[in-house]
Scaffold this active site. Sequence first.
Site, PDB file in Angstrom:
ATOM      1  CG  ASN A 107      -3.933  -4.473   3.120  1.00  0.00           C
ATOM      2  OD1 ASN A 107      -3.401  -4.346   2.027  1.00  0.00           O
ATOM      3  ND2 ASN A 107      -3.240  -4.470   4.245  1.00  0.00           N
ATOM      4  NE  ARG A 132      -2.180  -1.318   3.449  1.00  0.00           N
ATOM      5  CZ  ARG A 132      -2.561  -1.136   4.692  1.00  0.00           C
ATOM      6  NH1 ARG A 132      -3.738  -0.618   4.961  1.00  0.00           N
ATOM      7  NH2 ARG A 132      -1.790  -1.464   5.702  1.00  0.00           N
TER       8      ARG A 132
END
Length: 90
Positions: free
Chosen positions: A36, A18
């Site tokens: 996520n 990320r």
Amino acid sequence: MKRMHIIVHGRVQGVGFRFFTQQQAEENNIKGWVRNKPDGTVEAEAEGEPQKLDTFISNIKAGSPFSKVTDVHLQEINHLKNYKQFSTVH
């Protein structure tokens, strides 16, 4: 401007993916978000100039140093959200 919904499969959680995605977004002036998902994938929405968005997606497909991307599902979304920044969503 173009907007894409992205699902990234592979070893992409717990490896800084990320953060990597956010860095790529900032480098390419892409706005949107990344998060996520419970199934182990990473989901993102990204808006930007088509050429910069293509570069962003190519970099995501290549993955970060510690990730292993096995598949990327892309879906173009017809309307823009006009995001102001790129952020990590929890």
